[in-house]
Design a protein around this motif. Structure first.
Motif, PDB file in Angstrom:
ATOM      1  N   ILE A 237      -4.904  12.402   5.190  1.00 20.85           N
ATOM      2  CA  ILE A 237      -6.141  13.089   5.569  1.00 20.85           C
ATOM      3  C   ILE A 237      -5.837  14.212   6.555  1.00 20.85           C
ATOM      4  N   THR A 238      -6.661  15.232   6.516  1.00 23.12           N
ATOM      5  CA  THR A 238      -6.547  16.359   7.428  1.00 23.12           C
ATOM      6  C   THR A 238      -7.914  16.982   7.612  1.00 23.12           C
TER       7      THR A 238
ATOM      8  N   ALA B 122     -15.325  15.756  14.857  1.00 22.04           N
ATOM      9  CA  ALA B 122     -16.308  15.494  13.799  1.00 22.04           C
ATOM     10  C   ALA B 122     -15.617  15.476  12.443  1.00 22.04           C
ATOM     11  N   GLY B 123     -14.661  16.393  12.249  1.00 22.02           N
ATOM     12  CA  GLY B 123     -13.909  16.424  10.994  1.00 22.02           C
ATOM     13  C   GLY B 123     -13.022  15.218  10.810  1.00 22.02           C
TER      14      GLY B 123
ATOM     15  N   PHE C 187      -3.955   5.246   6.746  1.00 24.55           N
ATOM     16  CA  PHE C 187      -4.064   6.672   6.461  1.00 24.55           C
ATOM     17  C   PHE C 187      -3.021   7.410   7.288  1.00 24.55           C
ATOM     18  N   LEU C 188      -2.595   8.552   6.774  1.00 21.49           N
ATOM     19  CA  LEU C 188      -1.651   9.409   7.481  1.00 21.49           C
ATOM     20  C   LEU C 188      -2.386  10.656   7.924  1.00 21.49           C
ATOM     21  N   TRP C 189      -2.457  10.874   9.254  1.00 13.66           N
ATOM     22  CA  TRP C 189      -3.102  12.082   9.742  1.00 13.66           C
ATOM     23  C   TRP C 189      -2.081  13.207   9.858  1.00 13.66           C
ATOM     24  N   VAL C 190      -2.417  14.381   9.296  1.00 11.55           N
ATOM     25  CA  VAL C 190      -1.604  15.578   9.429  1.00 11.55           C
ATOM     26  C   VAL C 190      -2.526  16.753   9.726  1.00 11.55           C
TER      27      VAL C 190
END
Length: 802
Positions: A224-225, A239-240, A253-256
Motif C-alpha cells: 500500500i502507498t 488520511a491517505g 501489509f507493506l507500506w512504501v
C-alpha cells in the motif's frame, strides 16, 4: 481455587466469603495432616489447584446450529484445519504471557487463594474453579454443613468438619447480575481471624481473528502507498494511510512511499519470515537507500493536571531480536515497513495530521505495537524531482507544526515533548520497566535473611550500615541483617528493572523469609498515550454522519436533504462504490469514490477511517431524519456512560438488537457462538429507555477510536452486519435506546439503479463464504441463531407458581 487448612484439633469452623462490589471466585480443596493422604509440594500448591478444575471441553451443538466445518470444501479441509491451528497458536502467543498461568498463595495461613485473581465472563453462571464475576453466590447443601446467604452477595458456611467445609467451598457457584465487558472486583475471604482479599478481572473473551494465508507472499502481503495530486479530495498524509489500510484483507501489509523503488534487496518474504517467527511483533522496518532510520520513545505519565512527558531518541533502540541478529527492537522505524494489518488498524493514523506526521503513528501505538528494525531488507529511493504544487505541500508552513504540538497537548495529554538527550525533571520521574518492591517482613528481634528472585529482569537496592547484600544488579538478591529495621529498609529500596523489551508481559518474584515463601507477579507494560478529543459546544463538533451508497443516488439525496433540515453544518462522509459515480455537492459533505462494487464493509471501513470527531453516526443511505432523530440525546447517553462504545436507536419503530454468547471450546474444534435475536442484559443506569445488548440496528452512534480498533472486515461484501459486533465482542460495550429514532424511505418508486437488486440479494455462495470465514478467522465450531419474535402489545400471560 480457595481452600481452608488447619492442624488444630477438630472444632467448629465458620468461613465467610464476602463479595466486595460483588464477584465470583474459584475454590480448591486441600486438607493437610490427617485430612489428606498426600501432602503436595510447594510448587504443586502454587501452580496446580488442588481440586476439581472444569475444562473448556467441546461445545455442545444444540438443534438448529450451523456446524461450520461442514461448509468447507472437502478437498481443502485438512489443509485448512492445519493452517487454522497454526494461526491459533500465533494468536495465543500474542495474547498470553507468564501471568496467564494461575498462581496460588501457599497456605502459610490457613487460606489458599489465587494471587492474581481470576478471569471470568460477564453474566455467566459458572462452577467455582477459575472464574468469577459480579452477582450472587450459591452452593450445594451438604450433611454436616450450614449455609447462610445462599443466593446473596455474602455467604457464610459453617461445619464441624474441614472436609465438609472445603466441599462446600468447592461447590460454590456465582451468577452474574451486572453486564460489563471489562471491569474488576475484590473478594474478601475470611476464616477465623484470617482474612485474604484478592482481585477479580471480569472480561468478555474476544473472538480470535485469524488469517487464512496461502503459500506465496502475495497471499500474505498487500503493498500500500499514498500519492498526492492524483486524488486531491483526500485530506493529507495520514488520511491517505488510514484509507489504504482500511481496505487491506491480507494478514500483513507493506507500506512504501510513492517515490520508493523496489530493488534486488526488497525481499518481502524475509520480513514475513521475521514476523512469523516472532508473533509478538507488529511492525518490522527495513532500510531506505542505506538509511536505517529508527528511534525509541520513553513516556512518563506525570501529574494528572500537567500531563505526561514523552522523550524521543533518534537512533535509540533496545536489544537484538532472538534468531535475527540483524534486527533489533525499537519504538519507530522508517517509512518502509511490514505491518500486521489487524494491529495497525487498531491504532490507526490520525487524519487530523495532514503534512507533518510520521512519528505520531508510533506515538499512538506506544504500548500497543511491538516494533523492530532490520538491516537485511532494503528498498530504493527515486531521484528527487519535486517541484511546483507538490513542493508547497511537501514543506508546509510553521503553523502545521504548531497545530501538531497543540494536538499533542490535548489529545495525548502531554506536557513535554523534548528530543534526545533524555533530560528529565519535575513530577515525571518513573522510567518504564521499573517497580519499587515494598515488602515488609514481620517485625521480630533475631537475625534474618531475605531473598528475592526474578527471571526477566534484575534487582537492585541501596547499601545500608548493618546490612549485607549479595547479587545487587542480578536476578537473585539476598539481604541479611541482625536488625529487622535495616532489613525492611533494604526491602523498601529494592528496584526491579526489566532486561527484556516487551510492551506487555510479566515476571514472577519469589520472596523468601525463614521457612516462608511467597510468589507475586510483576506486570511489565508500556503505558499507552491517552487519546482525547477536543470537542466544541455544538453537536456538529462532536459527531460526523457517515454512510455508504451504491447505485442509490435518489435515496442518498433524500437522506442528505433530511439531514440538512435538522443539522445544517454537521459533517457528512459518503463512501461510494457505484459503477458510474455521480458527484455529490454541498457544504460539509465529503464523498470518497471507491473501486466499483467493493462492498458493504469496505465502504464502512473507508468512511470511519476519515472521521476526526469523537463520535460518528452511522446511517444507511435510504434512511431519513425525522423529528425523533435527536443525535444530541445519543451523545448525552455516551457522555454520561464513558464505558459505552456504541448506542443504537430505532428505525421506523424497529428497535432491532441481539445478544451474543461465546464459548471457547476445545483447541482443535473451535468455539461456539450463540446469537439471540432480541436478547438483552439489563437497563442502563439513569436511562431506563436504554438496555445493554451485544449488537444493534444500522442506526447507531459510536465512539470513533473504539470502532476503528475493531474495524469492518472488507472481505464481507454483501452478507454482513452482525459480523462487526462479533469482531467487537469483548471490546465494545453496546446499548440500544428506544427514545431516538430515524425514518426509512418507502421501498416503492424509482429509487435506485436497476442493477442494485442483483447485489442486494446475493447468491447463497456469499453466505457459504461467510460461514467458512467464521470457521477460520474466528476459530468457530458452530454458529446458532435463536430468533425471538416480538411480543404483541395486546398479549396476556399468566404465571404459575412452582
Amino acid at each position: 481455587m480457595m481452600s481452608v487448612f488447619s492442624n488444630a484439633s477438630l472444632q467448629k469452623f465458620a468461613v465467610s466469603v464476602m463479595v466486595l462490589l460483588t464477584c465470583y471466585f474459584m475454590i480448591f480443596c486441600h486438607c493437610p495432616g490427617k485430612w489428606t493422604k498426600e501432602v503436595p509440594t510447594q510448587n504443586e500448591l502454587r501452580f496446580l489447584p488442588q481440586g476439581p478444575v472444569p475444562k473448556s471441553g467441546p461445545c455442545n451443538c444444540p438443534n438448529g446450529s450451523t456446524l461450520l466445518k461442514n461448509k468447507l470444501p472437502k478437498d481443502e479441509y485438512e489443509e485448512l484445519v492445519q493452517r487454522r491451528a497454526k494461526e491459533l497458536q500465533q494468536f495465543k502467543i500474542r495474547t498470553t504471557s507468564v501471568l496467564s498461568t494461575p498462581l496460588f498463595a501457599l497456605p502459610n495461613s490457613p487460606l489458599q487463594y489465587p494471587i492474581q485473581g481470576v478471569h471470568v465472563q460477564p453474566l455467566i453462571s459458572t462452577p467455582v474453579s477459575l472464574e468469577v464475576s459480579k452477582g450472587v453466590l450459591t452452593t450445594e447443601i451438604a450433611d454436616g454443613g450450614k449455609v447462610q446467604g445462599d443466593g446473596k452477595t455474602k455467604m457464610i458456611m459453617e461445619s464441624s468438619s474441614l472436609v465438609t467445609l472445603n466441599y462446600l467451598l468447592a461447590k460454590v457457584f456465582y451468577t452474574s447480575t451486572i453486564y460489563h465487558i471489562h471491569t474488576g472486583d475484590l473478594v474478601s475471604f475470611q476464616f477465623e481471624e484470617h482474612k485474604a482479599v484478592f482481585p477479580i478481572t471480569i472480561k468478555q473473551p474476544l473472538l480470535p481473528v485469524l488469517y487464512n494465508m496461502g503459500k506465496n507472499v502475495s497471499s500474505h502481503v498487500t503493498v500500500i502507498t499514498k500519492t498526492f495530486l492524483r486524488y486531491p479530495r483526500l485530506k493529507g498524509w495520514f488520511a491517505g494511510r488510514n484509507l489504504a489500510v482500511s481496505q487491506v484483507t491480507t494478514k500483513y501489509f507493506l507500506w512504501v512511499d510513492d517515490d520508493f523503488e523496489f530493488t534486488e534487496g526488497t525481499k518481502i518474504e524475509k520480513l514475513v519470515e521475521v514476523m512469523e517467527a516472532h508473533p509478538e511483533l507488529d511492525v518490522v522496518g527495513g532500510i531506505v537507500k542505506g538509511n536505517q532510520f529508527y528511534f525509541s520513545l520513553l513516556y512518563e505519565e506525570g501529574e494528572e493536571m500537567d500531563g505526561g512527558c514523552l522523550y524521543r531518541k533518534s537512533k535509540g533502540r533496545f536489544h537484538s531480536l532472538s534468531g535475527y541478529p540483524q534486527c533489533f527492537l525499537a519504538s519507530g522505524v522508517v517509512n518502509f515497513f511490514l505491518a500486521r494489518t489487524r494491529a495497525v488498524q487498531q491504532v490507526g493514523f490520525d487524519p487530523k495530521l495532514q503534512r507533518v506526521a510520521h512519528s505520531e503513528f508510533f506515538m499512538d501505538g506506544l504500548g500497543s505495537l511491538m516494533v523492530a528494525s532490520c538491516s537485511h531488507v532494503s528498498i530504493g529511493h527515486q531521484p528527487k524531482r519535486d517541484k511546483g504544487t507538490y513542493a508547497r505541500f511537501r514543506h508546509p508552513p510553521a503553523r502545521d507544526t504548531t497545530f501538531k504540538l497543540q494536538l499533542h497537548f490535548f489529545k495525548n495529554h502531554l506536557k513535554l515533548k523534548p528530543q534526545s538527550p533524555l533530560t528529565k525533571s519535575g513530577p515525571c520521574n518513573c522510567p518504564p520497566g521499573s517497580s519499587v518492591l515494598k515488602n515488609q517482613v514481620p517485625k521480630d528481634e533475631y537475625e534474618e535473611l531475605v531473598s528475592l528472585e526474578v527471571s526477566k529482569g534484575v534487582l537492585t537496592t541501596e547499601i545500608a550500615d548493618g546490612g549485607k547484600v549479595q547479587g545487587d544488579g542480578k536476578t537473585k538478591l539476598i539481604m541479611e541483617s541482625s536488625s529487622l529495621v535495616i532489613l525492611n529498609y533494604l526491602l523498601a529500596k529494592v528496584f526491579y528493572t526489566s532486561t527484556i523489551y516487551h510492551i506487555h508481559t510479566g515476571d514472577l518474584v519469589s520472596f523468601q523469609f525463614e521457612e516462608h515463601e511467597a510468589v507475586f507477579p510483576i506486570t511489565i507494560k508500556q503505558p499507552l498515550l491517552p487519546v482525547l478529543y477536543n470537542m466544541g459546544k455544538t453537536v456538529s463538533s462532536h459527531v460526523t454522519v457517515i454512510t455508504k451508497t451504491f447505485l442509490r443516488y435518489p435515496r442518498l439525496k433524500v437522506l442528505l436533504s433530511s439531514i440538512r433540515r435538522f443539522y445544517s453544518d454537521i459533517e457528512v462522509i459518503i463512501a461510494d462504490d457505484s459503477f458510474e459515480p455521480e458527484h455529490i455537492t454541498g457544504e460539509h459533505i465529503r464523498q470518497y469514490i471507491m473501486p466499483p462494487a467493493q462492498g458493504w464493509f469496505a465502504g464502512r471501513n473507508l468512511a470511519v477511517s476519515q472521521v476526526t470527531t469523537k463520535y460518528f453516526l452511522w446511517v444507511d443511505d435510504d434512511f431519513e431524519f425525522t423529528e425523533g432523530t435527536k443525535i444530541e440525546k445519543l451523545v448525552e447517553v455516551m457522555e454520561a456512560h464513558p464505558e459505552l462504545d456504541v448506542v443504537g436507536g430505532s428505525v421506523q419503530g424497529n428497535q432491532f438488537y441481539f445478544s451474543l454468547l461465546y464459548e471457547e471450546g476445545e483447541e482443535m474444534d473451535g468455539g461456539c457462538l450463540h446469537r439471540k435475536s432480541r436478547g438483552k442484559f439489563h437497563s442502563l443506569s439513569r436511562y431506563p429507555k436504554c438496555i445493554m445488548v451485544s449488537g444493534v440496528v444500522n442506526f447507531f452512534l459510536a465512539r470513533t477510536h473504539a470502532v476503528q480498533q475493531v474495524g469492518f472486515d472488507p472481505k464481507l461484501q454483501r452478507v454482513a452486519h452482525s459480523e462487526f459486533f462479533m469482531d467487537g465482542l469483548g471490546s465494545l460495550m453496546v446499548a440500544s435506546c428506544s427514545h431516538v429514532s430515524i425514518g426509512h424511505q418507502p421501498k416503492t418508486g424509482p429509487s435506485s439503479d436497476g442493477r442494485y437488486g442483483r447485489f442486494r440479494h446475493p447468491p447463497s455462495s456469499d453466505t457459504k463464504f461467510k460461514l467458512q470465514l467464521h470457521f477460520f478467522k474466528n476459530h468457530l465450531n458452530y454458529f446458532l441463531k435463536i430468533i425471538i419474535l416480538p411480543i404483541p402489545s395486546n398479549a396476556k400471560f399468566t404465571r404459575k407458581r412452582k
